[in-house]
Design a protein around this motif. Structure first.
Motif, PDB file in Angstrom:
ATOM      1  N   SER A 172       0.828  -1.197   0.000  1.00 10.72           N
ATOM      2  CA  SER A 172       0.000   0.000   0.000  1.00 10.72           C
ATOM      3  C   SER A 172       0.867   1.254   0.000  1.00 10.72           C
ATOM      4  O   SER A 172       0.646   2.182  -0.786  1.00 10.72           O
ATOM      5  CB  SER A 172      -0.928  -0.002   1.222  1.00 10.72           C
ATOM      6  N   GLN A 173       1.894   1.277   0.860  1.00 10.53           N
ATOM      7  CA  GLN A 173       2.787   2.429   0.915  1.00 10.53           C
ATOM      8  C   GLN A 173       3.667   2.507  -0.330  1.00 10.53           C
ATOM      9  O   GLN A 173       3.892   3.591  -0.884  1.00 10.53           O
ATOM     10  CB  GLN A 173       3.675   2.349   2.156  1.00 10.53           C
ATOM     11  N   HIS A 215       1.587   3.840  -3.232  1.00 11.07           N
ATOM     12  CA  HIS A 215       1.309   5.270  -3.061  1.00 11.07           C
ATOM     13  C   HIS A 215       2.542   6.093  -3.436  1.00 11.07           C
ATOM     14  O   HIS A 215       2.445   7.109  -4.132  1.00 11.07           O
ATOM     15  CB  HIS A 215       0.892   5.547  -1.622  1.00 11.07           C
ATOM     16  N   TRP A 249      -4.784   7.019  -2.147  1.00  7.03           N
ATOM     17  CA  TRP A 249      -4.675   6.078  -1.025  1.00  7.03           C
ATOM     18  C   TRP A 249      -5.664   4.927  -1.177  1.00  7.03           C
ATOM     19  O   TRP A 249      -5.343   3.775  -0.863  1.00  7.03           O
ATOM     20  CB  TRP A 249      -4.905   6.800   0.300  1.00  7.03           C
TER      21      TRP A 249
END
Length: 269
Positions: free
Chosen positions: A80-81, A84, A228
């Motif tokens: 996820s990070q 992003h 996000w």
């Protein structure tokens, strides 16, 4: 370098420069793209506009398959990070104080087309293939696709292209309002985009820069939240059998096996 920059009068021409990989977004291309943007920021007074295009026959084939395989082996929380951060490396074109024109000289696929959508104006070759085939890979769209397509071309176009993974030509893209102009071929699209960038660069620098900020401001409302959401959704797609089969089918140039895909979907929900 995987990304080159040339100064053409007051236009900064950025060239994605891995034609043997159809300018796919490899780790090297990502790194070099960031360096080029930093260079433009540092020397912004020397330019009046920016042009982005691809070398060879493609604009960008999108995500690099080896990099996507690495994401499949990582955890959702890390992915996820990572996703992003990946989005922002390319969407940083929107932080440039200058208008950005995309010359879509050939295929612009997935994340490659998302980069084009992040630009302020798009000129495409008539026969260039464009699309967002994320779902065909078993992957939620990313890099601002859910926000930018709707912002530029409307929600119905966003629903159609994202849910089907349809590829369209430059001519169809103009009808759908994804691009503003079409030219007969890649070189013609690049020449027209450069001429457009040069006309912009010839205008009052202060007026142009303040106007770009004004025009982008409304378009970017809600963009960060969308990024996000996309990053989290993609992170959870990477570990699915659907994604495994979709990526394998893409590498083997065949259609995904439906039975596996439907079973994966039922297990996920």
């Amino acid at each position: 370098m995987a990304v080159k920059i040339e100064k053409v009068g007051r236009v900064a021409r950025i060239i994605l420069n891995q034609p043997e990989k159809m300018n796919a977004m490899t780790a090297q291309l990502v790194e070099d793209f960031g360096k080029v943007l930093e260079s433009i920021h540092e020397n912004a007074a020397d330019f009046g506009a920016v042009l982005i295009t691809g070398s060879g026959k493609a604009f960008s084939a999108g995500g690099d398959q080896k990099w996507l395989e690495q994401r499949r082996k990582d955890t959702p929380s890390r992915n996820s990070q990572i996703m992003h951060d990946f989005y922002h490396r390319f969407l940083a074109v929107r932080s440039l104080p200058l208008p950005v024109v995309a010359a879509i000289n050939g295929p612009a696929v997935g994340a490659g087309m998302c980069l084009a959508m992040a630009c302020d104006i798009r000129v495409a070759a008539r026969t260039a293939k464009m699309g967002f085939p994320f779902v065909s890979l078993g992957l939620h769209p990313g890099m601002g696709a859910t926000h930018m397509i709707a912002s530029v071309a409307g929600y119905e176009t966003a629903y159609r292209l994202l849910l089907t993974g349809d590829m369209v030509t430059g001519e169809e893209a103009k009808e759908l309002r994804l691009v503003s102009q079409v030219q007969e071929d890649g070189p013609s699209a690049q020449a027209e985009a450069l001429a457009l960038a040069e006309r912009i660069a010839a205008q009052s620098p202060v007026a142009v820069r303040t106007l770009v900020r004004s025009l982008r401001r409304k378009q970017e409302e809600g963009l960060e939240a969308a990024l996000w959401r996309e990053a989290d959704a993609q992170a959870h797609c990477y570990s699915t059998h659907d994604m495994h089969e979709g990526l394998k089918a893409s590498i083997e140039r065949r259609a995904p096996r439906e039975a596996l895909r439907f079973r994966a979907a039922s297990n996920f929900f």
